[in-house]
Design a protein around this motif. Structure first.
Motif, PDB file in Angstrom:
ATOM      1  N   GLU A  57       0.824  -1.204   0.000  1.00  0.00           N
ATOM      2  CA  GLU A  57       0.000   0.000   0.000  1.00  0.00           C
ATOM      3  C   GLU A  57       0.856   1.251   0.000  1.00  0.00           C
ATOM      4  O   GLU A  57       0.632   2.185  -0.799  1.00  0.00           O
ATOM      5  CB  GLU A  57      -0.934  -0.028   1.213  1.00  0.00           C
ATOM      6  N   GLU A  58       1.851   1.299   0.880  1.00  0.00           N
ATOM      7  CA  GLU A  58       2.687   2.497   0.977  1.00  0.00           C
ATOM      8  C   GLU A  58       3.576   2.650  -0.262  1.00  0.00           C
ATOM      9  O   GLU A  58       3.883   3.768  -0.688  1.00  0.00           O
ATOM     10  CB  GLU A  58       3.523   2.454   2.241  1.00  0.00           C
ATOM     11  N   ALA A  59       4.023   1.519  -0.856  1.00  0.00           N
ATOM     12  CA  ALA A  59       4.841   1.590  -2.077  1.00  0.00           C
ATOM     13  C   ALA A  59       4.031   2.185  -3.220  1.00  0.00           C
ATOM     14  O   ALA A  59       4.542   2.976  -4.038  1.00  0.00           O
ATOM     15  CB  ALA A  59       5.363   0.218  -2.435  1.00  0.00           C
ATOM     16  N   ASN A  60       2.763   1.813  -3.311  1.00  0.00           N
ATOM     17  CA  ASN A  60       1.916   2.323  -4.382  1.00  0.00           C
ATOM     18  C   ASN A  60       1.545   3.801  -4.183  1.00  0.00           C
ATOM     19  O   ASN A  60       1.202   4.498  -5.139  1.00  0.00           O
ATOM     20  CB  ASN A  60       0.633   1.502  -4.493  1.00  0.00           C
ATOM     21  N   GLN A  61       1.586   4.280  -2.932  1.00  0.00           N
ATOM     22  CA  GLN A  61       1.146   5.641  -2.640  1.00  0.00           C
ATOM     23  C   GLN A  61       2.288   6.644  -2.500  1.00  0.00           C
ATOM     24  O   GLN A  61       2.072   7.774  -2.056  1.00  0.00           O
ATOM     25  CB  GLN A  61       0.317   5.633  -1.348  1.00  0.00           C
ATOM     26  N   LEU A  62       3.507   6.222  -2.803  1.00  0.00           N
ATOM     27  CA  LEU A  62       4.611   7.184  -2.715  1.00  0.00           C
ATOM     28  C   LEU A  62       4.342   8.354  -3.657  1.00  0.00           C
ATOM     29  O   LEU A  62       4.016   8.165  -4.840  1.00  0.00           O
ATOM     30  CB  LEU A  62       5.936   6.520  -3.076  1.00  0.00           C
ATOM     31  N   PRO A  63       4.481   9.617  -3.182  1.00  0.00           N
ATOM     32  CA  PRO A  63       4.149  10.784  -4.007  1.00  0.00           C
ATOM     33  C   PRO A  63       5.066  10.931  -5.204  1.00  0.00           C
ATOM     34  O   PRO A  63       4.661  11.414  -6.244  1.00  0.00           O
ATOM     35  CB  PRO A  63       4.297  11.945  -3.026  1.00  0.00           C
ATOM     36  N   LYS A  71      14.525   6.764   0.679  1.00  0.00           N
ATOM     37  CA  LYS A  71      15.290   6.748   1.929  1.00  0.00           C
ATOM     38  C   LYS A  71      14.375   7.024   3.126  1.00  0.00           C
ATOM     39  O   LYS A  71      14.481   6.386   4.187  1.00  0.00           O
ATOM     40  CB  LYS A  71      16.415   7.761   1.878  1.00  0.00           C
ATOM     41  N   GLU A  72      13.495   8.056   2.971  1.00  0.00           N
ATOM     42  CA  GLU A  72      12.573   8.368   4.060  1.00  0.00           C
ATOM     43  C   GLU A  72      11.639   7.181   4.326  1.00  0.00           C
ATOM     44  O   GLU A  72      11.317   6.861   5.484  1.00  0.00           O
ATOM     45  CB  GLU A  72      11.759   9.607   3.703  1.00  0.00           C
ATOM     46  N   HIS A  73      11.196   6.545   3.279  1.00  0.00           N
ATOM     47  CA  HIS A  73      10.323   5.387   3.427  1.00  0.00           C
ATOM     48  C   HIS A  73      11.038   4.243   4.169  1.00  0.00           C
ATOM     49  O   HIS A  73      10.475   3.628   5.092  1.00  0.00           O
ATOM     50  CB  HIS A  73       9.864   4.921   2.039  1.00  0.00           C
ATOM     51  N   PRO A  82      13.535  -2.846  13.562  1.00  0.00           N
ATOM     52  CA  PRO A  82      14.985  -2.609  13.576  1.00  0.00           C
ATOM     53  C   PRO A  82      15.772  -3.729  12.912  1.00  0.00           C
ATOM     54  O   PRO A  82      16.877  -3.505  12.436  1.00  0.00           O
ATOM     55  CB  PRO A  82      15.297  -2.512  15.063  1.00  0.00           C
ATOM     56  N   GLU A  83      15.219  -4.964  12.888  1.00  0.00           N
ATOM     57  CA  GLU A  83      15.964  -6.086  12.314  1.00  0.00           C
ATOM     58  C   GLU A  83      15.785  -6.167  10.797  1.00  0.00           C
ATOM     59  O   GLU A  83      16.398  -7.016  10.137  1.00  0.00           O
ATOM     60  CB  GLU A  83      15.490  -7.407  12.939  1.00  0.00           C
ATOM     61  N   ALA A  84      14.952  -5.299  10.190  1.00  0.00           N
ATOM     62  CA  ALA A  84      14.636  -5.400   8.769  1.00  0.00           C
ATOM     63  C   ALA A  84      15.767  -4.860   7.895  1.00  0.00           C
ATOM     64  O   ALA A  84      16.571  -4.016   8.319  1.00  0.00           O
ATOM     65  CB  ALA A  84      13.337  -4.650   8.463  1.00  0.00           C
ATOM     66  N   SER A  85      15.825  -5.390   6.679  1.00  0.00           N
ATOM     67  CA  SER A  85      16.728  -4.862   5.645  1.00  0.00           C
ATOM     68  C   SER A  85      15.885  -4.555   4.398  1.00  0.00           C
ATOM     69  O   SER A  85      14.897  -5.261   4.134  1.00  0.00           O
ATOM     70  CB  SER A  85      17.830  -5.868   5.329  1.00  0.00           C
ATOM     71  N   MET A  86      16.279  -3.482   3.652  1.00  0.00           N
ATOM     72  CA  MET A  86      15.477  -3.020   2.505  1.00  0.00           C
ATOM     73  C   MET A  86      16.408  -2.576   1.370  1.00  0.00           C
ATOM     74  O   MET A  86      17.512  -2.102   1.644  1.00  0.00           O
ATOM     75  CB  MET A  86      14.591  -1.852   2.934  1.00  0.00           C
ATOM     76  N   PHE A 132       5.925  -3.137  -6.182  1.00  0.00           N
ATOM     77  CA  PHE A 132       6.238  -2.188  -7.245  1.00  0.00           C
ATOM     78  C   PHE A 132       5.938  -0.773  -6.776  1.00  0.00           C
ATOM     79  O   PHE A 132       4.987  -0.540  -6.010  1.00  0.00           O
ATOM     80  CB  PHE A 132       5.424  -2.509  -8.502  1.00  0.00           C
ATOM     81  N   LEU A 133       6.741   0.162  -7.244  1.00  0.00           N
ATOM     82  CA  LEU A 133       6.588   1.567  -6.861  1.00  0.00           C
ATOM     83  C   LEU A 133       5.508   2.239  -7.704  1.00  0.00           C
ATOM     84  O   LEU A 133       5.485   2.075  -8.937  1.00  0.00           O
ATOM     85  CB  LEU A 133       7.907   2.311  -7.024  1.00  0.00           C
ATOM     86  N   GLY A 134       4.680   3.012  -7.021  1.00  0.00           N
ATOM     87  CA  GLY A 134       3.633   3.733  -7.721  1.00  0.00           C
ATOM     88  C   GLY A 134       2.614   2.804  -8.335  1.00  0.00           C
ATOM     89  O   GLY A 134       2.518   1.620  -7.980  1.00  0.00           O
ATOM     90  N   GLU A 135       1.863   3.356  -9.242  1.00  0.00           N
ATOM     91  CA  GLU A 135       0.809   2.572  -9.877  1.00  0.00           C
ATOM     92  C   GLU A 135       1.293   1.876 -11.142  1.00  0.00           C
ATOM     93  O   GLU A 135       0.599   1.040 -11.690  1.00  0.00           O
ATOM     94  CB  GLU A 135      -0.382   3.477 -10.193  1.00  0.00           C
ATOM     95  N   GLU A 136       2.491   2.255 -11.595  1.00  0.00           N
ATOM     96  CA  GLU A 136       3.031   1.654 -12.806  1.00  0.00           C
ATOM     97  C   GLU A 136       4.104   0.631 -12.434  1.00  0.00           C
ATOM     98  O   GLU A 136       4.968   0.896 -11.603  1.00  0.00           O
ATOM     99  CB  GLU A 136       3.648   2.748 -13.702  1.00  0.00           C
ATOM    100  N   GLU A 137       4.035  -0.517 -13.035  1.00  0.00           N
ATOM    101  CA  GLU A 137       5.016  -1.555 -12.742  1.00  0.00           C
ATOM    102  C   GLU A 137       6.372  -1.240 -13.353  1.00  0.00           C
ATOM    103  O   GLU A 137       7.353  -1.903 -13.055  1.00  0.00           O
ATOM    104  CB  GLU A 137       4.517  -2.903 -13.278  1.00  0.00           C
ATOM    105  N   THR A 138       6.433  -0.216 -14.198  1.00  0.00           N
ATOM    106  CA  THR A 138       7.697   0.135 -14.852  1.00  0.00           C
ATOM    107  C   THR A 138       8.571   1.038 -14.006  1.00  0.00           C
ATOM    108  O   THR A 138       9.665   1.419 -14.427  1.00  0.00           O
ATOM    109  CB  THR A 138       7.402   0.841 -16.177  1.00  0.00           C
ATOM    110  N   ASN A 139       8.144   1.396 -12.789  1.00  0.00           N
ATOM    111  CA  ASN A 139       8.921   2.277 -11.912  1.00  0.00           C
ATOM    112  C   ASN A 139       9.927   1.511 -11.067  1.00  0.00           C
ATOM    113  O   ASN A 139      10.579   2.101 -10.199  1.00  0.00           O
ATOM    114  CB  ASN A 139       7.992   3.078 -11.006  1.00  0.00           C
TER     115      ASN A 139
END
Length: 450
Positions: A57-63, A71-73, A82-86, A132-139
């Motif tokens: 949800e948050e990946a799709n809604q990034l402005p 980075k902020e995300h 704290p144990e996560a990696s991205m 996927f980032l945003g609404e387009e899978e090409t991002n």
């Protein structure tokens, strides 16, 4: 009720109740800690499906799709996990941004590598979400990886953290209970052993010694009962000694009183023999003299037996040539046996050591009683043999007769006390003796072990 609380049963029940109470308190404390910890963990725990849904949800809604936004995300999710990696792979397949990635990732991501990555991560550890980032899978796409240990149940997490504490706490309670029980029973055992020592120890009067009563529990009651028994034994022995003293005095007085008229009767019978009596009268007087002599001997045996039982018969042991002594003894009795028609055989050989440490008076009394017993109970056999016997274990004097044996009833009385005197005197001089008897005769051995 007061006695119950003093009892060992009440004390041990108290130990058990304390142990149960301590266990209950421990479990209540553990439960309270567990409730608090699991509550906090429950609040902190996220379900994998929720994480996956929120990540998408948050990946799709990034402005906007920029490095700063990514980075902020990532930083926001790092605070929550704290144990996560991205990391972020852009639309051209380049690795643009990553955070706390511990494995080596390629800079250029091909379609094949991406497919292999997805296949390897599916259902594995760490938990992986690709969005996927945003609404387009090409991002391009961003990846979140969290170790699956973070999704364990609160109870499992609690035991992972505090399992050792619970184990050692339980062992401590068990060891504490065992230690207290051991000390409790050790104290009981110590008191029982002390009572056993008091039972086996003897005072100068040969009776047990009283023990100290320190507590009023069951062992204390046992100690008190033992002390009461000791007092009763002392009183009983005192009464017995007083009765024994009276009996000895009575026997001594009776012996004295009986000997006085016996002496007069003996004198009168001696005077009668000087008179002009018929043959039947003289025989009657002689029979009367024999009876007087037997009564006198019985009185003497009774006195000796009484003195021996009271340990008042004086014993003076010294070196004696026993072979010579026995030879002289049978020689003095020879006329008596000859008068009664006995065949007397004497075979006294020297021992390796003829000198025994004995009391001559006691040894003479022993031989006299044995000879008298032969005269009284083996008269029908008309035979007596006195000889020596030596083995590897002992030297002995053997006195044999050919009478009907001791199992046959005898018309004569009083032999039992004579042999009782023999037994006490033999043992008093640290010798030994045995007696065998059958219908063919009786054999007595007086032994000295080498």
């Amino acid at each position: 009720m007061k006695n119950f609380f003093r009892s060992l049963q009440a004390k041990y029940m108290l130990i058990i109740l304390l142990a149960i109470g301590l266990v209950q308190i421990s479990f209540v404390g553990i439960a309270a800690i567990l409730t608090g910890v699991t509550g906090n963990l429950e609040e902190e725990r996220w379900h994998p499906n929720i994480i996956e849904e929120k990540w998408h949800e948050e990946a799709n809604q990034l402005p906007s799709i920029s490095a700063e936004e990514i980075k902020e995300h990532f930083a926001k999710w790092k605070q929550a996990f704290p144990e996560a990696s991205m990391f972020w792979v852009d639309e051209n397949g380049f690795l643009v941004e990553k955070m706390d990635v511990r494995e080596t990732l390629p800079i250029q991501w091909t379609a094949a590598f991406t497919a292999k990555f997805i296949k390897d991560r599916y259902g594995g550890d760490p938990f992986t979400v690709i969005a996927f980032l945003g609404e387009e899978e090409t991002n391009g796409f961003i990846v979140l990886e969290i170790p699956r240990v973070n999704f364990q149940s609160p109870m499992q997490t609690f035991y992972d953290r505090f399992g050792d504490v619970i184990l050692f706490g339980t062992l401590f309670v068990i060891l504490l209970f065992i230690t207290i029980s051991y000390l409790f029973f050790r104290n009981i055992r110590k008191r029982l052993l002390h009572l056993e020592q008091s039972m086996t120890a003897r005072d100068k009067d040969g009776l047990p010694i009283q023990t100290a009563v320190k507590k009023k529990d069951e062992v204390g009651q046992l100690e008190k009962a033992f002390n009461d028994m000791v007092l009763e034994l002392k009183e009983s022995k005192k009464r017995e000694q007083e009765e024994e003293q009276l009996r000895r005095e009575l026997i001594a007085n009776l012996s004295h009183d009986l000997r006085t008229p016996l002496t007069k009767i003996s004198a009168q019978t001696y005077s009668l023999l000087k008179e002009n009596l018929s043959p039947e009268g003289k025989q009657a007087v002689k029979t009367l003299q024999l009876s007087i002599r037997d009564i006198d001997r019985l009185i003497e045996n009774l006195m000796s037996y009484t003195l021996l039982m009271a340990s008042k018969y004086r014993l003076e042991r010294k070196e004696v040539d026993v072979v010579r002594y026995v030879r002289e003894s049978i020689a003095s009795w020879y006329p008596v046996f000859e008068k009664e028609g006995f065949k007397v055989e004497v075979d006294l050989q020297l021992f390796e050591n003829n000198h025994w440490l004995v009391d001559p008076a006691w040894l003479g009394r022993i031989l006299d009683n044995v000879y008298q017993n032969v005269l009284r109970h083996a008269k029908s056999g008309k035979f007596i043999q006195v000889k020596t016997e030596s083995t590897d274990q002992y030297d002995a004097f053997v006195i044999m007769d050919q009478g009907p044996g001791m199992k046959r009833e005898s018309k004569e009385k009083g032999a039992g006390i004579g042999l009782s005197i023999v037994d006490m005197m033999v043992k008093g001089m640290e010798l030994d003796w045995d007696i065998t008897s059958s219908e063919h005769g009786t054999t007595i051995r007086i032994k000295k072990y080498k």
